[in-house]
Design a protein around this motif. Structure first.
Motif, short mmCIF file in Angstrom:
data_model
loop_
_atom_site.label_atom_id
_atom_site.label_comp_id
_atom_site.label_asym_id
_atom_site.label_seq_id
_atom_site.Cartn_x
_atom_site.Cartn_y
_atom_site.Cartn_z
N SER A 124 0.83 -1.21 0.00
CA SER A 124 0.00 0.00 0.00
C SER A 124 0.86 1.26 0.00
CB SER A 124 -0.97 0.00 1.18
OG SER A 124 -0.27 -0.02 2.40
N ARG A 125 1.97 1.24 0.73
CA ARG A 125 2.87 2.40 0.75
C ARG A 125 3.55 2.57 -0.60
NH1 ARG A 125 6.72 1.45 5.54
NH2 ARG A 125 7.55 3.46 4.88
N VAL A 126 3.97 1.48 -1.21
CA VAL A 126 4.60 1.55 -2.53
C VAL A 126 3.59 2.08 -3.55
CG1 VAL A 126 5.59 0.17 -4.41
CG2 VAL A 126 6.30 -0.23 -2.03
N GLN A 186 3.83 5.21 -6.09
CA GLN A 186 3.66 5.05 -7.54
C GLN A 186 2.59 5.99 -8.06
OE1 GLN A 186 2.85 0.84 -7.66
NE2 GLN A 186 5.00 0.32 -8.02
N LYS A 187 1.50 6.12 -7.30
CA LYS A 187 0.41 7.01 -7.70
C LYS A 187 0.87 8.46 -7.71
CE LYS A 187 -4.35 8.20 -6.64
NZ LYS A 187 -5.48 8.01 -5.72
N ALA A 188 1.65 8.84 -6.72
CA ALA A 188 2.16 10.22 -6.63
C ALA A 188 3.14 10.51 -7.77
CB ALA A 188 2.83 10.46 -5.27
#
Length: 122
Positions: free
Chosen positions: A112-114, A118-120
């Motif tokens: 979830s952190r990765v 990636q989304k950012a």
């Protein structure tokens, strides 16, 4: 920090070191999943393929052949009709389970952190 004798001989940071091929094998996503799928003991080819969703039969066969060549998996063919083949981790393959399980656990715990990063970035 001291350097082990093995580290002096097999240094994966050297471009010509054969240990790089081994790191390629054990770092491959299919290897990680196949070793995990073989955790329960001897397993038939089709059962491995079912457990490791998304792997083609060609890639499963290729990866198992490589793991067998590296001494991580034993292949046993039984003289039956129809023929039966089972794959099982060797002692060397079982020794790989702990670090690969740690890698799998890390991926699950941190996905979830990765994904946020990636989304950012996109």
């Amino acid at each position: 920090m001291t350097t082990s004798p093995a580290r002096e001989i097999w240094n994966p940071y050297r471009p010509d070191c054969p240990s790089r091929r081994l790191l390629d094998r054990i770092g491959d996503r299919w290897t990680v999943l196949i070793v995990g799928a073989l955790d329960a003991g001897p397993t038939r080819f089709s059962a491995i393929g079912t457990r490791v969703g998304g792997i083609s039969q060609k890639m499963l066969a290729q990866t198992l052949r490589g793991l067998e060549a590296d001494g991580l998996v034993n292949r046993t063919a039984y003289a039956e009709v129809p023929p039966r083949v089972e794959y099982e981790l060797t002692a060397l393959g079982r020794s790989l389970q702990v670090p690969l399980q740690a890698l799998e656990d890390w991926a699950v715990e941190n996905m979830s952190r990765v994904a946020e990063h990636q989304k950012a970035a996109s």
